[in-house]
Design an enzyme around this catalytic site. Structure first.
Site, mmCIF file in Angstrom:
data_model
loop_
_atom_site.group_PDB
_atom_site.id
_atom_site.type_symbol
_atom_site.label_atom_id
_atom_site.label_comp_id
_atom_site.label_asym_id
_atom_site.label_seq_id
_atom_site.Cartn_x
_atom_site.Cartn_y
_atom_site.Cartn_z
ATOM 1 N N SER A 1 -17.318 69.955 -24.603
ATOM 2 C CA SER A 1 -18.555 70.419 -24.712
ATOM 3 C C SER A 1 -19.440 69.956 -23.493
ATOM 4 C CB SER A 1 -19.379 69.579 -25.767
ATOM 5 O OG SER A 1 -19.099 68.570 -25.974
ATOM 6 N N PHE A 2 -19.068 68.660 -22.728
ATOM 7 C CA PHE A 2 -19.910 68.390 -21.604
ATOM 8 C C PHE A 2 -18.819 68.012 -20.541
ATOM 9 C CE2 PHE A 2 -19.873 63.956 -22.841
ATOM 10 C CZ PHE A 2 -19.589 64.026 -24.084
ATOM 11 N N SER B 1 -4.754 59.961 -16.404
ATOM 12 C CA SER B 1 -3.279 60.062 -16.267
ATOM 13 C C SER B 1 -3.264 61.589 -16.501
ATOM 14 C CB SER B 1 -2.655 59.530 -17.546
ATOM 15 O OG SER B 1 -2.834 58.093 -17.636
ATOM 16 N N TYR B 2 -2.239 62.279 -15.764
ATOM 17 C CA TYR B 2 -1.836 63.542 -16.170
ATOM 18 C C TYR B 2 -0.742 63.443 -17.052
ATOM 19 C CZ TYR B 2 -0.456 68.538 -15.957
ATOM 20 O OH TYR B 2 0.062 69.727 -15.918
ATOM 21 N N LYS C 1 -11.451 64.210 -15.005
ATOM 22 C CA LYS C 1 -12.458 64.710 -15.947
ATOM 23 C C LYS C 1 -13.783 64.647 -15.351
ATOM 24 C CE LYS C 1 -13.536 63.774 -20.525
ATOM 25 N NZ LYS C 1 -13.277 62.992 -22.092
ATOM 26 N N ASP D 1 -12.687 60.280 -33.271
ATOM 27 C CA ASP D 1 -12.317 61.800 -33.154
ATOM 28 C C ASP D 1 -10.994 62.197 -33.060
ATOM 29 O OD1 ASP D 1 -13.670 64.575 -30.959
ATOM 30 O OD2 ASP D 1 -12.800 64.547 -33.110
HETATM 31 N N1 LIG Z 1 -11.148 65.035 -23.214
HETATM 32 C C1 LIG Z 1 -10.413 64.379 -22.569
HETATM 33 O O1 LIG Z 1 -10.276 63.275 -22.176
HETATM 34 N N2 LIG Z 1 -9.343 65.370 -21.949
HETATM 35 C C2 LIG Z 1 -8.230 64.999 -21.377
HETATM 36 C C3 LIG Z 1 -8.115 63.471 -20.607
HETATM 37 C C4 LIG Z 1 -6.994 63.233 -20.164
HETATM 38 C C5 LIG Z 1 -6.072 64.397 -19.596
HETATM 39 C C6 LIG Z 1 -6.254 65.426 -20.253
HETATM 40 C C7 LIG Z 1 -7.160 65.857 -21.094
HETATM 41 C C8 LIG Z 1 -5.117 66.273 -20.268
HETATM 42 C C9 LIG Z 1 -4.925 67.586 -20.635
HETATM 43 C C10 LIG Z 1 -3.524 68.503 -20.127
HETATM 44 C C11 LIG Z 1 -3.481 69.752 -20.525
HETATM 45 C C12 LIG Z 1 -2.209 70.213 -19.914
HETATM 46 C C13 LIG Z 1 -1.624 71.680 -20.021
HETATM 47 C C14 LIG Z 1 -2.638 72.659 -20.106
HETATM 48 C C15 LIG Z 1 -2.114 73.703 -20.348
HETATM 49 C C16 LIG Z 1 -0.778 74.284 -20.271
HETATM 50 C C17 LIG Z 1 0.301 72.913 -20.289
HETATM 51 C C18 LIG Z 1 1.655 73.127 -20.470
HETATM 52 O O2 LIG Z 1 2.037 74.451 -20.654
HETATM 53 N N3 LIG Z 1 2.592 72.335 -20.299
HETATM 54 C C19 LIG Z 1 3.945 72.558 -20.605
HETATM 55 C C20 LIG Z 1 4.399 72.179 -21.924
HETATM 56 N N4 LIG Z 1 3.957 73.297 -22.893
HETATM 57 C C21 LIG Z 1 2.853 72.979 -23.835
HETATM 58 C C22 LIG Z 1 2.924 74.028 -25.014
HETATM 59 C C23 LIG Z 1 4.127 74.675 -25.356
HETATM 60 C C24 LIG Z 1 5.075 74.908 -24.387
HETATM 61 C C25 LIG Z 1 5.362 73.750 -23.372
HETATM 62 C C26 LIG Z 1 -0.301 71.562 -20.102
HETATM 63 C C27 LIG Z 1 -1.628 68.999 -19.245
HETATM 64 N N5 LIG Z 1 -2.382 68.106 -19.426
HETATM 65 C C28 LIG Z 1 -4.365 65.480 -19.055
HETATM 66 O O3 LIG Z 1 -3.139 65.959 -18.434
HETATM 67 N N6 LIG Z 1 -4.896 64.132 -18.967
#
Ligand SMILES: NC(=O)Nc1ccc2c(c1)=C(Cc1cc(-c3cccc(C(=O)NCCN4CCCCC4)c3)c[nH]1)C(=O)N=2
Length: 301
Positions: free
Chosen positions: A19-20, A93-94, A38, A137
């Site tokens: 949301s933000f 981290s990713y 982020k 959450d």
């Molecule tokens: N609110 C938060 O803190 N959000 C965060 C924080 C840290 C963070 C975060 C979110 C991450 C989110 C994220 C999202 C993704 C992602 C987004 C879209 C597509 C995919 C993707 O397709 N990955 C391959 C695996 N797929 C997944 C779905 C089923 C088929 C196979 C990954 C990878 N990482 C992340 O890597 N690290």
């Protein structure tokens, strides 16, 4: 120490929207390494009165990261933060396999998967709660999957830090490490009755969310659904809960023991340090909680 700026990264794509905040996949040019960054617009967080959330997330991640251990690495890492005139940046981290939700919706969870991921989430809750932190959450979208399909808990903007964890420092009228929270936080489908009714919060609020997530990993949808938050809250208050006949009896039993309206009667609510009464439930029979990270997860990308 090194001063970072957005110019040190190549921003590839949006991988998350809050949301933000917006989360980007980015590469550190010097390290040639991928991170999730982020990004929060300063103007927006001030306007939305979310400054405290952003500060809390940084504080909580720093506490958790400082005590992360090899047997419990189930949290995103906060590498560093920086800011410019308009934005704040959290370098995290990713998690290359995204979050748990698409796997649950894709009905990829058999009983072994449900047990494995419930066990990793429980270990993460033990680590967090031992540090006096309540997530508030917990939901599949905040449970990420790293390249090996182990979980990484994220999004601590709604977290609560219980001061010192001793009853002396808390409101004595609230037993079991509870403290009053001024405003409602969380996501409707996973919010516990105590958060709905008395605006109080306890570690058991996260155990309620665990019960909802175990149910969802089996059924493919949360236990309390509705067309509006009001309808969902009504079902939570009335504990309107249905199980398909195919629901494994021991899985149904642990869900029913976690989705107990009275927080102090919830499975694990009276445990301290380790959730032994949850770990010893027949649903977790055969799980070695100390070696989860060494195991190959039963879910493949
Ligand atoms: N609110 C938060 O803190 N959000 C965060 C924080 C840290 C963070 C975060 C979110 C991450 C989110 C994220 C999202 C993704 C992602 C987004 C879209 C597509 C995919 C993707 O397709 N990955 C391959 C695996 N797929 C997944 C779905 C089923 C088929 C196979 C990954 C990878 N990482 C992340 O890597 N690290």
């Amino acid at each position: 120490d090194l001063k970072y700026s957005a110019l040190d990264y190549v921003f590839w794509k949006v991988v998350g929207e809050g949301s933000f905040s917006t989360v980007f996949l980015a590469t550190d040019i010097r390290l040639d390494r991928e991170f999730a960054i982020k990004v929060c617009e300063k103007k927006h967080i001030v306007k939305e009165r979310k400054v405290e959330y952003v500060k809390r997330e940084k504080e909580v991640l720093s506490i958790i990261n400082s005590r992360m251990c090899t047997t419990c690495p189930f949290f995103v890492k906060l590498y560093h933060t920086f800011h410019d005139k308009y934005r704040l940046y959290f370098v995290l981290s990713y998690a290359s396999n995204g979050d748990l939700l698409p796997y649950i919706n894709g009905k990829k969870f058999n009983e072994k998967c449900v047990q494995f991921y419930a066990a990793e989430i429980l270990r993460a809750l033990e680590h967090m709660h031992r540090l006096g932190i309540i997530h508030r959450d917990l939901k599949p979208e905040n449970i990420l999957l790293n390249e090996n399909m182990h979980i990484l808990l994220t999004d601590f903007g709604s977290a609560k830090i219980l001061e010192n964890q001793t009853l002396e420092s808390e409101d004595k009228s609230l037993p079991n490490h509870r403290s009053r929270s001024g405003s409602f936080v969380g996501t409707a489908q996973y919010v516990s009755p105590e958060l709905l009714n008395e605006q109080s919060v306890s570690f058991a609020s996260d155990l309620w969310a665990l019960g909802c997530i175990i149910y969802q990993m089996v059924e493919g949808h949360p236990p309390f659904c509705g067309r509006s938050e009001a309808e969902i809250f009504q079902k939570i208050r009335k504990l309107e809960l249905n199980f398909k006949d195919t629901f494994e009896p021991k899985t149904k039993d642990i869900v029913l023991k976690l989705l107990v309206p009275d927080a102090s009667s919830r499975l694990g609510a009276l445990d301290r340090g380790q959730y032994d009464s949850v770990r010893s439930h027949s649903f977790f029979l055969g799980v070695d909680f100390e070696c989860l990270y060494q195991k190959t997860p039963p879910l493949q990308p």
